[in-house]
Write a protein that holds these residues in place. Structure first.
Motif, PDB file in Angstrom:
ATOM      1  N   PHE A  10       7.153  79.513  46.104  1.00 15.87           N
ATOM      2  CA  PHE A  10       5.774  79.736  45.644  1.00 15.87           C
ATOM      3  C   PHE A  10       4.883  78.564  46.043  1.00 15.87           C
ATOM      4  O   PHE A  10       3.812  78.741  46.635  1.00 15.87           O
ATOM      5  CB  PHE A  10       5.761  79.929  44.125  1.00 15.87           C
ATOM      6  N   VAL A  11       5.315  77.355  45.715  1.00  9.39           N
ATOM      7  CA  VAL A  11       4.502  76.178  46.018  1.00  9.39           C
ATOM      8  C   VAL A  11       4.342  76.011  47.527  1.00  9.39           C
ATOM      9  O   VAL A  11       3.236  75.743  48.027  1.00  9.39           O
ATOM     10  CB  VAL A  11       5.130  74.917  45.389  1.00  9.39           C
ATOM     11  N   ALA A  12       5.427  76.177  48.287  1.00 10.47           N
ATOM     12  CA  ALA A  12       5.365  76.004  49.743  1.00 10.47           C
ATOM     13  C   ALA A  12       4.420  77.015  50.375  1.00 10.47           C
ATOM     14  O   ALA A  12       3.677  76.696  51.319  1.00 10.47           O
ATOM     15  CB  ALA A  12       6.769  76.136  50.340  1.00 10.47           C
ATOM     16  N   HIS A  13       4.424  78.237  49.876  1.00 12.37           N
ATOM     17  CA  HIS A  13       3.564  79.289  50.409  1.00 12.37           C
ATOM     18  C   HIS A  13       2.090  78.900  50.285  1.00 12.37           C
ATOM     19  O   HIS A  13       1.316  79.047  51.250  1.00 12.37           O
ATOM     20  CB  HIS A  13       3.838  80.587  49.648  1.00 12.37           C
ATOM     21  N   PHE A  14       1.713  78.383  49.123  1.00 16.13           N
ATOM     22  CA  PHE A  14       0.303  78.067  48.927  1.00 16.13           C
ATOM     23  C   PHE A  14      -0.073  76.710  49.525  1.00 16.13           C
ATOM     24  O   PHE A  14      -1.220  76.519  49.939  1.00 16.13           O
ATOM     25  CB  PHE A  14      -0.049  78.152  47.440  1.00 16.13           C
ATOM     26  N   GLU A  15       0.868  75.798  49.596  1.00 19.43           N
ATOM     27  CA  GLU A  15       0.575  74.547  50.311  1.00 19.43           C
ATOM     28  C   GLU A  15       0.288  74.839  51.780  1.00 19.43           C
ATOM     29  O   GLU A  15      -0.636  74.253  52.379  1.00 19.43           O
ATOM     30  CB  GLU A  15       1.752  73.579  50.186  1.00 19.43           C
ATOM     31  N   ALA A  16       1.045  75.765  52.362  1.00 22.00           N
ATOM     32  CA  ALA A  16       0.822  76.136  53.752  1.00 22.00           C
ATOM     33  C   ALA A  16      -0.540  76.790  53.942  1.00 22.00           C
ATOM     34  O   ALA A  16      -1.100  76.782  55.045  1.00 22.00           O
ATOM     35  CB  ALA A  16       1.928  77.083  54.225  1.00 22.00           C
ATOM     36  N   ALA A  17      -1.094  77.332  52.848  1.00 27.99           N
ATOM     37  CA  ALA A  17      -2.411  77.966  52.897  1.00 27.99           C
ATOM     38  C   ALA A  17      -3.516  77.008  52.442  1.00 27.99           C
ATOM     39  O   ALA A  17      -4.599  77.446  52.032  1.00 27.99           O
ATOM     40  CB  ALA A  17      -2.411  79.224  52.022  1.00 27.99           C
ATOM     41  N   GLY A  18      -3.238  75.715  52.474  1.00 30.51           N
ATOM     42  CA  GLY A  18      -4.280  74.729  52.215  1.00 30.51           C
ATOM     43  C   GLY A  18      -4.506  74.373  50.762  1.00 30.51           C
ATOM     44  O   GLY A  18      -5.538  73.797  50.425  1.00 30.51           O
TER      45      GLY A  18
END
Length: 894
Positions: A10-18
């Motif tokens: 979850f965190v990695a997904h949104f970090e990748a989205a800025g």
């Protein structure tokens, strides 16, 4: 997928989205209206309300949450848990509906091999607010789903607000169809069938006149549209792990497995036992997380919630058949699973275990005593044909035996009884009123901050110079009285003053506000203000409560603010002294003796810390000695600013329950790593400037918490001087040397004790000497030897001794009845003693005491052979003795 991997993706997904990854805040809410953080958006609330400027446009977090209304439902349903983790992504005026839908749908449906969760699209149903046509169109565009796959729901399900005027907006949820075994097709109210696991809030409206969750007015659109989402980690976990509910996921089921080993029961075999297993799994984990964030068991607020969770867990294990201490067996299992993410649980384990295990020990004692009383009360209700335990009985169980009302309710329900909750609540309210324990009395707890926010919006934050100077030239940006702006304050009036810049320290972090004065000059003349208090009702604004000592204050006056230098010196000594005592406690007791709260003012400090037993005199001396050694070493005191994570890595100690700035925090150290704490208070520059640390007391402030008090600086030396004077007076009076004083006092005390024992022996002998004479002078009443005698100056014990002695002197074959009245300090003590022969004639000691009672303003009772009572009206003693003779005559003739 295990829970930690779901969280990581979850965190990695949104970090990748800025998005900026924001660590979970403490579960203790920094909000006077909340006990705990109930949702992931709470730490971001100031940004959504426009009270603060967010340091990022996009954020992602996995927030620790606790919802207390769900406690009674835990275990009974498969959806409710007390502690849970909420994953959320947030946009502060950046992207809106379409991007929020894209990001959520992508993570949910992306194959696990590609980093997603791999939910099958044909099982997913978006829901939207019934009037949000835009959301319907966007869901179709992003997902390609047909119109019939999008559920339209009403305000109660799909419109979000805080329940007060402010931001609000429609919601869009992602539901998963669990199949016909869980409910009818298309029945979106059947939550077990169409389970919601992700909620996207489109914060777009400005609400006014909020009358209820479904009844409000929309005043217009927000200037910035925000996204607030919440995804239940435990729900996603049980759906991806192929289990039936959240209690069976990888971080919770091991506790159930251990409980099965301990109890010999099997999960899934009995619905009643299954509820108990689930209560254990949830409450053990929830309690551990609360203690980890600094909560300790208590009778109010957060402490009461924790106590209730721990006790429900312990009782559930006992009902499953395990009677030994359970938490030492169960909580380490939960720790090992949760510590994969929350490493603090390992570091703080000694403290967590000490608090939890001590509470279980105390509750086991409570259960042993209280259960017997409850069973007796329940038996009486059933025997009388009733079905309700009275409020008075429930209150007595709570007040005398420590039984919380929820435990009484549970035990009553198990026996088919109701409880008069209204009566119980009324008695509790009366008790709280008598004790004046209403938490609303806490200063500023629920104050309306609207006027202060207006000042902050119009004039900006106060330039706060308390660290740099004791004096400033200032101007007033707001003058208030009764929460309303005014143009002036007359001499003697009290109001609130906001300055553009101030040297005054506002009360915070346990340090009292500065004292001082503000001089003013205006067209109408000059004058002086006394500063009574200094507070920060909203972040960034310093508000001074002032009294006009001289002159009339005009809002346009020129101001000179000056902190009392003596006050500030004493405050600095006390605050630095608090840090020194904290470090000394940890050195003497160990690293688990952590501060749980503090208060300091010039010359005085108190520090609350987690500990389960009283400190010995030797330990207190050691704490004081370590503190004094730190002062003598003249340790340097320094402070620096860093991120919260850097501070923790550096070993700085944060106060439990405090919320710290997510940007920079201030770390104060004394002697380098010896004492490093997050602190915003004022401090000395070297430890020797504290002057002295004199420990004056140590006490309990609740289960698992102790309090130590000390004096510093001039006040500490003054205390020692007074102690010296007392010693000098005693040595002069007792004609001994100071080093022999303790032995001399002990010798005198022992001699006095011996003399008192001898006097007591002589007094009792003198009292009993009357016995033979009283027995010989007994009056014959219809064949019964009656002694009715008054003894002045005798208490209950003496009266009983004499009555029994006189009865023993009456020959065993002669009926005898003895009543002795003792009169002392305006009260009456009554004891009646009747021998076997008199009882066979119908004479009862209990009846004799009841006959005496009305005449002396009292009552009593007991058995037929010995009874006792009392009263408050000695004037009726003679009439009472006459009543004894009348009662014996009545009984003997019957």
């Amino acid at each position: 997928m295990d829970t930690s991997e779901i969280r990581r993706r979850f965190v990695a997904h949104f970090e990748a989205a800025g998005h900026t990854a924001v660590p979970s805040a403490s579960v203790l809410a920094n909000d006077p209206n909340l006990l705990f953080v109930p949702a992931g958006m709470v730490p971001f609330k100031p940004y959504f309300l426009g009270q603060e400027t967010p340091p990022y446009e996009r954020a992602v977090s996995v927030q620790k949450c606790v919802r207390t209304p769900d406690i009674d439902d835990v275990g009974k349903t498969t959806r409710h848990g007390t502690f849970f983790e909420m994953c959320g992504n947030f946009s502060f005026g950046d992207y809106f509906k379409e991007r929020a839908i894209e990001l959520a749908w992508d993570l949910v449906t992306k194959p696990q091999a590609d980093g997603g969760w791999g939910f099958p699209e044909d099982k997913l149903y978006p829901s939207v607010y019934v009037d949000d046509a835009e959301a319907v169109a966007l869901w179709k565009k992003v997902t390609g789903l047909p119109d019939e796959r999008i559920a339209r729901l009403g305000k109660s399900e799909n419109y979000w607000s805080m329940g007060v005027p402010g931001p609000g907006g429609p919601c869009s949820e992602i539901l998963i169809d669990r199949g016909p075994a869980y409910g009818a097709d298309g029945d979106f109210s059947a939550e077990d069938r169409y389970l919601e696991f992700w909620n996207l809030v489109f914060m777009q409206d400005e609400l006014s006149a909020v009358r209820s969750k479904e009844d409000f007015d929309i005043a217009g659109s927000l200037p910035k549209k925000n996204i607030d989402t919440g995804m239940g980690l435990e729900r996603v976990a049980f759906m991806t792990q192929g289990v039936e509910n959240m209690y069976e996921i990888d971080v919770m089921f091991p506790v159930i497995e251990r409980a099965m080993e301990l109890t010999g029961k099997r999960y899934g075999a009995d619905p009643v036992d299954d509820v108990r297993f689930r209560v254990v799994a949830d409450h053990v984990r929830s309690s551990m997380m609360l203690i980890g964030d600094g909560v300790t068991p208590g009778n109010e607020g957060r402490g009461y919630v924790l106590r209730r969770l721990l006790r429900r867990a312990v009782r559930s294990v006992r009902l499953l058949g395990f009677g030994d201490p359970a938490l030492p067996e169960l909580m380490p299992v939960s720790r090992d699973k949760m510590a994969e993410t929350y490493t603090d649980l390992v570091r703080e384990w000694d403290r967590i275990a000490r608090v939890a295990f001590a509470e279980e020990d105390a509750f086991r004692r409570t259960l042993q005593a209280g259960t017997q009383i409850f069973d007796l009360a329940a038996g009486e209700v059933k025997q009388s044909g009733g079905a309700t335990l009275s409020g008075e009985r429930a209150f007595a169980l709570h007040d005398t035996y420590g039984f919380p009302i929820d435990l009484t309710l549970e035990m009553a329900a198990e026996q088919g009884l109701a409880v008069d909750e209204a009566g119980f609540r009324g008695l509790m309210a009366e008790q709280r009123e008598r004790a004046k324990a209403d938490a609303r009395a806490k200063k500023g707890g629920h104050a309306d901050t609207g006027v202060y926010r207006t000042v902050l919006d119009e004039h900006g934050p106060t330039e706060w110079l308390a660290y740099e100077t004791l004096e400033t030239e200032s101007r007033a940006v707001a003058l208030l009285r009764g929460a309303a702006p005014v143009r002036s304050l007359a001499q003697g009036e009290v109001g609130e003053l906001v300055l553009d810049r101030t040297p005054f320290y506002a009360e915070s972090g346990g340090q009292a506000a500065d004292a001082g004065t503000i001089a003013f000059t205006s067209a109408a003349g000059g004058g002086t203000l006394e500063v009574l208090d200094v507070q920060r009702p909203v972040r960034g604004l310093v508000v001074h409560q002032v009294r006009v000592v001289e002159g009339e204050l005009d809002a346009d006056a020129e101001l000179h603010a000056r902190v009392d230098p003596e006050w500030r010196t004493g405050a600095r000594q006390a605050h630095s002294g608090t840090h020194v005592v904290h470090a000394a406690l940890r050195e003497v007791l160990g690293p688990t003796a952590l501060q749980a709260g503090s208060y300091n003012r010039p010359g005085y400090l108190r520090l609350d810390f987690g500990w389960t037993q009283a400190l010995s005199p030797a330990q207190l001396r050691d704490v004081e000695q370590v503190s004094q050694q730190a002062l003598r070493a003249d340790l340097p005191v320094a402070w620096d600013y860093m991120t919260l994570e850097q501070a923790k890595e550096w070993g700085a100690i944060a106060l439990f329950g405090e919320t710290y700035d997510s940007g920079k925090v201030r770390v104060v150290e004394i002697g380098g790593p010896w004492s490093r704490e997050l602190c915003g208070g004022t401090h000395v520059e070297h430890s020797s400037q504290i002057g002295t640390v004199v420990v004056t007391g140590e006490s309990s402030v609740g289960s698992g918490n102790r309090r130590i008090e000390a004096l510093t600086g001039v006040e500490g030396f003054g205390y020692l001087a007074r102690e010296r004077d007392v010693v000098a007076q005693l040595t002069a009076t007792l004609k001994t040397r100071p080093d022999e004083l303790v032995g001399r006092v002990q010798d005198l005390t022992e001699r006095l004790r011996t003399a008192e024992k001898e006097l007591e022996r002589l007094r009792v002998a003198q009292l009993l000497a009357q016995g033979a004479q009283l027995a010989e002078a007994a009056t014959d009443v219809h064949g019964v030897a009656v002694v009715a005698h008054r003894v002045d100056g005798a208490g209950g014990g003496d009266v009983r001794t004499l009555a029994l002695d006189v009865r023993a002197r009456i020959p065993a074959d002669r009926p005898g009845a003895v009543v002795v009245l003792g009169v002392a300090d305006g009260k009456v003590a009554v004891v009646a003693a009747v021998n076997d022969e008199a009882r066979s004639r119908g004479v009862s000691a209990s009846a004799l005491v009841r006959a005496v009672g009305p005449h002396v303003g009292g009552k009593g009772g007991g058995k037929d052979d010995v009874a006792q009572g009392g009263g408050i009206d000695p004037s009726g003693a003679e009439a009472a003795l006459a009543a004894v003779t009348a009662e014996v005559a009545r009984a003997a003739q019957a």
